[in-house]
Every structure is written in structure tokens, then in C-alpha cells.
Design a protein around this motif. Structure first.
Motif, short mmCIF file in Angstrom:
data_model
loop_
_atom_site.label_atom_id
_atom_site.label_comp_id
_atom_site.label_asym_id
_atom_site.label_seq_id
_atom_site.Cartn_x
_atom_site.Cartn_y
_atom_site.Cartn_z
N GLY A 31 -23.53 -28.10 -15.07
CA GLY A 31 -23.56 -28.87 -16.31
C GLY A 31 -23.74 -28.05 -17.57
N GLU A 32 -23.73 -26.73 -17.44
CA GLU A 32 -23.84 -25.85 -18.61
C GLU A 32 -22.45 -25.57 -19.18
OE1 GLU A 32 -26.73 -25.02 -19.77
OE2 GLU A 32 -27.96 -25.67 -18.07
N ILE A 33 -22.38 -25.35 -20.48
CA ILE A 33 -21.12 -24.95 -21.12
C ILE A 33 -21.21 -23.46 -21.42
CG2 ILE A 33 -19.60 -25.25 -23.10
CD1 ILE A 33 -20.64 -28.12 -23.32
N GLU A 34 -20.31 -22.69 -20.81
CA GLU A 34 -20.32 -21.24 -20.97
C GLU A 34 -18.98 -20.78 -21.56
OE1 GLU A 34 -21.39 -19.22 -17.40
OE2 GLU A 34 -23.17 -20.46 -17.04
N SER A 35 -19.05 -19.74 -22.38
CA SER A 35 -17.86 -19.19 -23.03
C SER A 35 -17.54 -17.82 -22.46
CB SER A 35 -18.08 -19.08 -24.55
OG SER A 35 -18.35 -20.35 -25.10
N PHE A 36 -16.24 -17.56 -22.28
CA PHE A 36 -15.79 -16.30 -21.69
C PHE A 36 -14.64 -15.73 -22.51
CE2 PHE A 36 -17.55 -18.88 -18.31
CZ PHE A 36 -18.37 -17.99 -17.63
N TYR A 62 -20.78 -9.16 -16.93
CA TYR A 62 -21.67 -9.37 -18.07
C TYR A 62 -21.45 -8.30 -19.13
CZ TYR A 62 -24.24 -12.58 -15.02
OH TYR A 62 -24.59 -13.61 -14.19
N THR A 63 -21.54 -8.71 -20.38
CA THR A 63 -21.50 -7.76 -21.49
C THR A 63 -22.66 -8.09 -22.43
OG1 THR A 63 -20.15 -9.06 -23.03
CG2 THR A 63 -18.97 -7.81 -21.33
N SER A 64 -22.85 -7.25 -23.42
CA SER A 64 -23.90 -7.50 -24.41
C SER A 64 -23.53 -8.67 -25.31
CB SER A 64 -24.15 -6.25 -25.26
OG SER A 64 -22.96 -5.85 -25.90
N GLY A 65 -22.22 -9.01 -25.34
CA GLY A 65 -21.76 -10.15 -26.12
C GLY A 65 -21.30 -11.26 -25.21
N MET A 66 -20.03 -11.63 -25.32
CA MET A 66 -19.47 -12.69 -24.49
C MET A 66 -19.02 -12.13 -23.15
SD MET A 66 -16.37 -15.30 -25.52
CE MET A 66 -17.21 -15.70 -27.05
N ASN A 67 -19.40 -12.81 -22.07
CA ASN A 67 -18.99 -12.35 -20.74
C ASN A 67 -17.47 -12.34 -20.62
OD1 ASN A 67 -21.67 -12.08 -20.03
ND2 ASN A 67 -21.80 -14.14 -19.15
N LYS A 68 -16.95 -11.37 -19.88
CA LYS A 68 -15.51 -11.12 -19.82
C LYS A 68 -14.95 -11.47 -18.45
CE LYS A 68 -12.22 -7.35 -20.71
NZ LYS A 68 -12.12 -5.91 -21.10
N ILE A 69 -13.89 -12.29 -18.45
CA ILE A 69 -13.26 -12.71 -17.20
C ILE A 69 -12.54 -11.54 -16.55
CG2 ILE A 69 -11.39 -14.12 -16.23
CD1 ILE A 69 -12.15 -16.30 -18.24
N ILE A 70 -12.78 -11.38 -15.23
CA ILE A 70 -12.06 -10.39 -14.44
C ILE A 70 -10.86 -11.07 -13.78
CG2 ILE A 70 -12.19 -8.73 -12.54
CD1 ILE A 70 -15.26 -8.73 -12.99
N THR A 71 -11.15 -12.13 -13.02
CA THR A 71 -10.10 -12.94 -12.41
C THR A 71 -10.49 -14.41 -12.54
OG1 THR A 71 -11.13 -12.91 -10.21
CG2 THR A 71 -9.52 -11.17 -10.71
#
Length: 248
Positions: A31-36, A62-71
Motif C-alpha cells: 500500500g505504499e507509493i514508491e518512485s523509481f 538503492y541510491t542516495s536519491g531515487m532508487n533505480k530500476i534494474i529490471t
């Protein structure tokens, strides 16, 4: 060492970023809204393109900012909704409302997925699905539907009294008849299965939609862009129907 994570959920929104990238908002199963950050998705043909709505499994680091999609893999692709402008608009309205909330309980996530599947399989009307979910969101946010007691025929909803009543107070009321008032009670108290048994004329559905979205605006302070688009589409399609009748 690079820390990795994985999440499953529904894509709520994707925002183009510069020339080739996207910011992807996902409502997770919790139920959380997460941005990638989805890098080079519009440049690299091997990367999975996303449509809305769809359910996905995303691996990211994980990054210091917005998490980055791998796949990212699409788990469910709701093609009937995606390729139908009216269906996608009504489902998009639900997704936009959710995007303004920080969190919804897991059972509401499950309800959303169930409604999307039912609409995609043509088992329920998308407008009723929209109304049903928004009613549940209003209840989640603390709104209570109140009804004047000992009433034979309801006539309107009074914003002054915050309840459905049997007389018209034109200065602070929304006209909604007895049938629709009782339907709101049913939709706010019964499981989603009830939607397969409900039938409304189009003008009744639009009246109910207007009322529910008025509550969203007055109670939650939300005025969604997607609902304005819905009204424009409804007006356009109704005009087409009237034109077709003239030539029958």
C-alpha cells in the motif's frame, strides 16, 4: 557493495524525464507509493515498456536519491482497459486519486486489483467500479454517509447537515433521488460482488459520479484532472450517439 531490492505492485504513473528516461510511481502490495528512476527506457529497445494499468515486479538498487530500476517484469497486462479510452480514463481516475494519498491499507490494494480484473474481463461496469472504489476511499479517510432517520423518500444530500434528507434545501444541497441514495448505502456496506447485480441508466450513473466526485473535492480537497477528462469524453460520446440516432 550495491544494495538491491525487489517490489511488486501496480504502476500508477510514469513521467518522462529528459529525452529517454522515466520516473515510475508504483503502488506496492503493502500500500505504499514508491518512485523509481527508469533509465533509458525510451532508448533501449530491450527494456520493458510500461502501460497503465499493469502489475509489475521490479528489481532495483538503492541510491542516495531515487532508487533505480534494474529490471522490471509485467505480471498482468490489462489490454482491454489499456486500449479502450473510456475504460482507461475511469481506471486512471482511481489511480490519480490514490496517487494523492501517502498510503492505503493492503486490503484496498487487493480491492483495486480485483476491480481492475473484473473491468478488464467485462464482468462489471467501469463507472460502477470507479464509484465503488471512491466510496471506499472516502470511508478510509474518515467520511461517514449519514441518513436522516424515519424517511420514506430521500430527496437530496444536504452539505449543511452532512446527511441525506427528504426535503430540498436549495442553498446547500445536491439533488439525488431515493434510488441512488439507497444504492450509495448498498455500495458502502456490501462486498464488491454486489457490482455484478447493479444496473443503472447512463444519466443515473453520471449523476452519481458527479456527486461522489463532489464529495472528493469538498471533503478531501481533491479536484482531479482525470475526472475533467471523463466529463469531456462522456459529452463527446453522447454527442456521437445523438448524431447517429438522427441518421438511423
Amino acid at each position: 557493495m550495491i544494495r538491491k531490492g525487489i517490489t511488486k505492485g501496480i504502476v500508477l504513473k510514469k513521467i518522462p524525464y529528459r529525452d529517454y528516461h522515466e520516473i515510475v510511481h508504483i503502488l506496492t502490495e503493502s500500500g505504499e507509493i514508491e518512485s523509481f528512476f527508469y533509465e533509458n527506457v525510451n532508448k533501449n529497445k530491450k527494456l520493458q515498456k510500461l502501460s497503465i494499468p499493469c502489475t509489475v515486479t521490479a528489481q532495483y538498487f538503492y541510491t542516495s536519491g531515487m532508487n533505480k530500476i534494474i529490471t522490471i517484469d509485467i505480471d498482468d497486462y490489462f489490454s482491454n482497459i489499456i486500449y479502450d479510452v473510456m475504460l482507461s480514463s475511469y481506471i486512471g481516475n482511481i489511480l490519480e486519486i490514490i496517487s494523492y494519498l501517502n498510503h492505503i491499507p493492503h486490503k484496498y490494494y487487493k480491492l483495486l486489483v480485483e476491480l481492475i480484473n473484473l473491468v478488464n474481463d467485462s464482468k462489471i461496469d467501469v463507472k460502477l467500479a470507479n464509484i465503488y472504489f471512491i466510496i471506499n476511499i472516502l470511508k478510509l479517510e474518515g467520511f461517514n454517509f449519514k441518513y436522516k432517520k424515519d424517511v420514506d423518500e430521500y430527496a437530496c444530500y444536504s452539505f449543511k447537515l452532512n446527511m441525506f434528507i427528504d426535503f430540498v434545501d436549495s442553498s446547500s444541497s445536491y439533488m439525488i433521488d431515493n434510488k441512488l441514495t439507497k444504492l450509495i448505502y448498498i455500495l458502502s456496506n456490501y462486498d464488491v460482488d454486489i457490482l455484478e447485480k447493479v444496473f443503472l441508466e447512463n444519466d443515473e450513473t453520471i449523476q452519481l459520479l458527479n456527486f461522489i466526485n463532489l464529495l472528493i473535492r469538498e471533503y478531501l480537497g481533491l479536484e482531479t484532472k482525470s475526472y475533467k477528462k471523463i466529463l469531456e469524453l462522456e459529452e463527446m460520446f453522447n454527442s456521437f450517439k445523438e448524431d447517429n440516432r438522427r441518421y438511423e
